[in-house]
Design a protein around this motif. Structure first.
Motif, short mmCIF file in Angstrom:
data_model
loop_
_atom_site.label_atom_id
_atom_site.label_comp_id
_atom_site.label_asym_id
_atom_site.label_seq_id
_atom_site.Cartn_x
_atom_site.Cartn_y
_atom_site.Cartn_z
N GLN A 553 0.83 -1.21 0.00
CA GLN A 553 0.00 0.00 0.00
C GLN A 553 0.86 1.25 0.00
O GLN A 553 1.93 1.29 0.60
N VAL A 554 0.37 2.28 -0.67
CA VAL A 554 1.03 3.59 -0.63
C VAL A 554 0.14 4.63 0.04
O VAL A 554 0.52 5.78 0.16
N ARG A 555 -1.07 4.22 0.47
CA ARG A 555 -1.99 5.13 1.17
C ARG A 555 -2.89 4.29 2.07
O ARG A 555 -2.99 3.07 1.91
N SER A 556 -3.51 4.95 2.99
CA SER A 556 -4.42 4.27 3.92
C SER A 556 -5.81 4.14 3.29
O SER A 556 -6.22 4.97 2.48
N PHE A 557 -6.52 3.08 3.69
CA PHE A 557 -7.87 2.84 3.20
C PHE A 557 -8.84 2.85 4.38
O PHE A 557 -8.60 2.18 5.39
N ASP A 558 -9.90 3.65 4.24
CA ASP A 558 -10.91 3.69 5.30
C ASP A 558 -11.68 2.37 5.34
O ASP A 558 -11.69 1.60 4.38
N LYS A 559 -12.32 2.15 6.46
CA LYS A 559 -13.08 0.91 6.65
C LYS A 559 -14.14 0.76 5.56
O LYS A 559 -14.92 1.66 5.29
N GLY A 560 -14.10 -0.41 4.92
CA GLY A 560 -15.12 -0.71 3.92
C GLY A 560 -14.83 -0.18 2.54
O GLY A 560 -15.57 -0.46 1.61
N VAL A 561 -13.73 0.59 2.37
CA VAL A 561 -13.40 1.14 1.05
C VAL A 561 -12.67 0.08 0.22
O VAL A 561 -11.74 -0.56 0.69
N SER A 562 -13.10 -0.08 -1.01
CA SER A 562 -12.48 -1.07 -1.89
C SER A 562 -11.11 -0.58 -2.34
O SER A 562 -10.89 0.60 -2.57
N ARG A 563 -10.17 -1.55 -2.46
CA ARG A 563 -8.82 -1.22 -2.92
C ARG A 563 -8.70 -1.36 -4.44
O ARG A 563 -7.60 -1.27 -4.98
N ASP A 564 -9.79 -1.57 -5.11
CA ASP A 564 -9.77 -1.63 -6.57
C ASP A 564 -9.31 -0.27 -7.10
O ASP A 564 -9.91 0.76 -6.79
N SER A 565 -8.22 -0.25 -7.87
CA SER A 565 -7.61 1.02 -8.26
C SER A 565 -7.77 1.33 -9.75
O SER A 565 -7.00 2.09 -10.31
N LYS A 566 -8.75 0.74 -10.38
CA LYS A 566 -8.92 0.98 -11.82
C LYS A 566 -9.15 2.45 -12.12
O LYS A 566 -8.68 2.97 -13.13
N ASP A 567 -9.89 3.14 -11.26
CA ASP A 567 -10.21 4.54 -11.52
C ASP A 567 -9.42 5.49 -10.63
O ASP A 567 -9.78 6.67 -10.49
N VAL A 568 -8.33 5.00 -10.05
CA VAL A 568 -7.52 5.82 -9.15
C VAL A 568 -6.31 6.36 -9.90
O VAL A 568 -5.78 5.70 -10.80
N ARG A 569 -5.88 7.56 -9.54
CA ARG A 569 -4.70 8.15 -10.18
C ARG A 569 -3.49 7.24 -9.98
O ARG A 569 -3.34 6.59 -8.95
N TRP A 570 -2.58 7.27 -10.96
CA TRP A 570 -1.45 6.34 -10.98
C TRP A 570 -0.66 6.37 -9.68
O TRP A 570 -0.35 5.33 -9.11
N ARG A 571 -0.32 7.54 -9.19
CA ARG A 571 0.56 7.62 -8.03
C ARG A 571 -0.10 7.18 -6.72
O ARG A 571 0.57 7.09 -5.70
N LEU A 572 -1.41 6.92 -6.75
CA LEU A 572 -2.10 6.46 -5.55
C LEU A 572 -2.37 4.96 -5.56
O LEU A 572 -2.90 4.41 -4.61
N LYS A 573 -1.97 4.30 -6.64
CA LYS A 573 -2.19 2.86 -6.72
C LYS A 573 -1.12 2.11 -5.91
O LYS A 573 -0.03 2.62 -5.66
N ASP A 574 -1.45 0.87 -5.54
CA ASP A 574 -0.51 0.03 -4.80
C ASP A 574 0.67 -0.37 -5.68
O ASP A 574 0.57 -0.40 -6.92
N HIS A 575 1.80 -0.71 -5.02
CA HIS A 575 2.94 -1.28 -5.73
C HIS A 575 2.75 -2.79 -5.86
O HIS A 575 2.21 -3.45 -4.97
N ASN A 576 3.21 -3.36 -6.98
CA ASN A 576 3.24 -4.81 -7.18
C ASN A 576 4.67 -5.30 -7.03
O ASN A 576 5.59 -4.67 -7.54
N LEU A 577 4.82 -6.46 -6.37
CA LEU A 577 6.15 -7.04 -6.22
C LEU A 577 6.10 -8.54 -6.42
O LEU A 577 5.06 -9.18 -6.17
#
Length: 666
Positions: A553-577
């Protein structure tokens, strides 16, 4: 009238004075003649050669010739940095030179726009007397010919052929090899304090200095020693003819051979595509680095000529940071790729790997619910299951039990928090937190205490923990080696002298049984049912890859918020490793992949790229290739079961692979 009296003593006295004066004058004249004769003899006999040389010096002139820069090669001898011919135009600053008139004449032969003209006037004004100033590089043959034909009419102007640095693979090796560029005022000031520096060479317009990577770290070795060209000149210092027989040949720079493999490196940059991140491949037997790619990259050839202001600004301000070496300098939370290290720390601390922890998708602790990436939970998990399924709940509780110091000790033992001597600068140590670190990191005494609620995040590779791609590759290589605390090696040889192996190191402070257990868990990740099964199959016979996925994760997620980042700005998406080694039963190569802001899916973003790069490394290994090409034995089956042309889904031949969980872990 009386007769004059003759006083003989007076006559004698006058004669004596005359004689003394005559002798004195004669002696002085003789001494003068003797001194003159001696000086003539000295000039004509003793110092004849010296004055012959001085006379020849008025007739002949020596012009500095920069040495060819040493080649940089990959492990197989493929040139990664070489030199090519360069037609250049220069003007020598001298007394009486009319710069404006000279540039007017040259502008009729070669293109010189207003911006370049203004810069050239400044460069000529700042240059030392008799120093040549480059007017134009990389002239065409037609331009070169036009200038040479008019050379007698252009005082102080010369057009010759030198060499310029070239990088055949463009951006594939840009961060590792670096680039060369013109000597800056800062470089000249630094060189003034170093008596070993050739000041004349530094002022030569054709000379370039290493600015980054291998080019900078081994600049002195790559430079070589300057030579000179002999030319006959007239009374005004203009060249009449060249005298090649009197040239002093320059000494080329030393050859630098790297451990990198051009094929693997190019494939790694290719599979990165438009993504931002890094891929590192390491030989688990000796520590040799076969690949160190940072993407996006830049064309180092553009820096040799010199970038314009707008070009450099575009590179520097692009959000995916092509100038940053993400393999060594960029640091990231490792996410679940850190779980094998936590498992090793737990085994060392005495945790029973067969004790199961139930994962229902959530775990309540410290006034909050800690979530697992698998919303429905994984059920009862032992350590092997937890590595295979990347169960967050299991590692939350294990990390809380063993504490941060035990995790940090294991992390440092496998290579995290360390700067490795690979010959080039730029590495960042990252952060491996523990109680001692926190006490130093915070000034407020209330924050210097390690709170129990910080351990669960540490257990899944989050929190203050930060690592780089090189460290991830070292961790994987050490786990795969199972014995040696390998260190990476980038420089294979300098001037033909082999550099020390990365395997000349102490042994790992872990038991062989514990290391084997963790490797088994990583093998399960890539086996049927594992989180990376579909995208980690090499398709190379019976050779299998063991690995571990991760999402950070690169940011915090509030309770119940989906981590689906399809519509999220690039710099706020999670890193893949993703980290892996292969073959599992006879480890040869380890790979680490980081995809910056790739969104959810270490198995879908990192694993396919690791697979493609690993395939190239394995197929280039003669022993592995022989194993792949060896015919596999036919399975034992009743004669009627062997049906020619049977489809893959035929239950007699084998069922299709079962779908593996694809949602990545945190």
């Amino acid at each position: 009238m009386s007769e004059p009296s003759i006083l003989f003593f007076e006559v004698n006295e006058r004669q004596g004075v005359f004689h003394r004066r005559a002798f004195l004058m004669g002696g002085l004249a003789g001494a003068g003649l003797l001194a003159l004769g001696g000086r003539l003899a000295q000039l004509q006999l003793v110092e004849a050669q010296r004055y012959q040389k001085l006379s020849a010096g008025n007739q002949f002139n020596y012009r500095l010739m920069p040495p060819p820069r040493g080649l940089i090669l990959d492990r197989n001898g493929t040139p990664l940095a070489s030199n090519r011919p360069n037609f250049r135009l220069m003007i020598t600053k001298d007394k009486g030179l009319d710069v404006e008139a000279a540039l007017d004449d040259l502008s009729k032969l070669v293109p010189i726009d207003g911006t370049r003209r203004a810069r050239l006037i400044k460069d000529i004004a700042r240059a030392p007397r008799k120093a040549p100033v480059a007017i134009m590089e990389d002239m065409s043959w037609e331009e070169f010919s036009r200038v040479n034909i008019r050379a007698p009419e252009l005082p102080g102007v010369t057009a010759d052929m030198g060499e310029v640095r070239v990088y055949p693979f463009g951006g594939a090796f840009a961060h590792v090899i670096g680039y060369v560029a013109k000597v800056s005022d800062r470089d000249l000031k630094a060189a003034e304090k170093d008596p070993t520096q050739d000041q004349d060479l530094l002022h030569h317009p054709g000379f370039r200095i290493g600015k980054q990577g291998v080019e900078k770290a081994f600049d002195t070795d790559l430079r070589g020693r300057a030579g000179a060209t002999k030319a006959e000149v007239d009374a005004l210092g203009r060249v009449v003819r060249l005298d090649p027989e009197g040239d002093i040949r320059p000494t080329p720079g030393k050859e630098i051979r790297l451990t990198l493999d051009a094929d693997i490196q190019n494939r790694a940059l290719e599979v990165m595509g438009q993504e931002s991140g890094a891929i590192v491949v390491m030989d688990v037997r000796n520590g040799d680095l076969l690949c160190m790619v940072s993407a996006p990259s830049f064309d180092a050839n553009r820096f040799v000529k010199g970038l314009s202001g707008p070009e450099y600004k575009a590179l520097a301000e692009y959000e995916r940071k092509p100038l940053l070496d993400k393999a060594m300098t960029g640091t990231y939370p490792p996410g679940s790729t850190f779980k094998p290290t936590v498992a090793l720390a737990a085994l060392t601390a005495g945790v029973d790997p067969e004790v199961r922890i139930n994962c229902s998708g959530g775990w309540y602790y410290g006034g909050r619910t800690w979530r697992c990436w698998e919303k429905g939970g994984h059920g009862a998990q032992n350590m092997n299951d937890a590595i295979k399924n990347s169960c967050d709940i299991y590692f939350y509780q294990v990390a809380l039990r063993i504490g941060p110091d035990a995790i940090a000790k294991a992390a440092r033992a496998v290579g995290f928090g360390e700067i490795f001597d690979i010959g080039i600068p730029g590495q960042r140590r990252g952060i491996v937190p523990d109680r001692a670190w926190k006490k130093k990191a915070f000034k407020d005494p209330r924050n210097q205490i390690w709170f129990p609620g910080e351990s669960p995040s540490y257990g899944i590779g989050q929190g203050a923990l930060n690592v780089n791609a090189l460290q991830l590759a070292v961790m994987t290589a050490r786990l795969a080696n199972g014995k040696k605390a390998l260190v990476p090696r980038l420089i294979k040889s300098v001037g033909g002298i082999e550099q020390p192996s990365g395997a000349a190191v102490p042994e790992l402070p872990f038991s062989a049984e514990h290391l084997a257990y963790v490797r088994d868990g990583m093998a399960a990740v890539s086996a049927a049912g594992g989180t990376a099964y579909r995208n980690s199959q090499l398709g190379l016979g019976d050779i299998q890859m063991a690995g571990k996925t991760g999402t950070a994760q690169v940011r915090s997620f509030d309770k119940g918020v989906s981590r689906d980042s399809k519509d999220v700005r690039w710099r706020l998406k999670d890193h893949n490793l993703f980290v892996a080694f292969a073959p599992y039963d006879d480890p040869r190569y380890a790979v680490s992949v980081i995809i910056e802001h790739g969104g959810m899916g270490g198995a879908t973003a990192g694993a396919p790229r690791a697979r493609e790069v690993m395939r190239v490394a394995l197929l280039k290994d003669p022993e592995i290739r022989a194993r792949i090409e060896k015919p596999m034995p036919m399975p034992d089956a009743p004669p009627e079961a062997v049906i020619e042309g049977a489809a893959p889904e035929d239950p007699i031949i084998g069922a299709p692979p079962q779908a593996a969980p694809q949602e990545p872990q945190t």
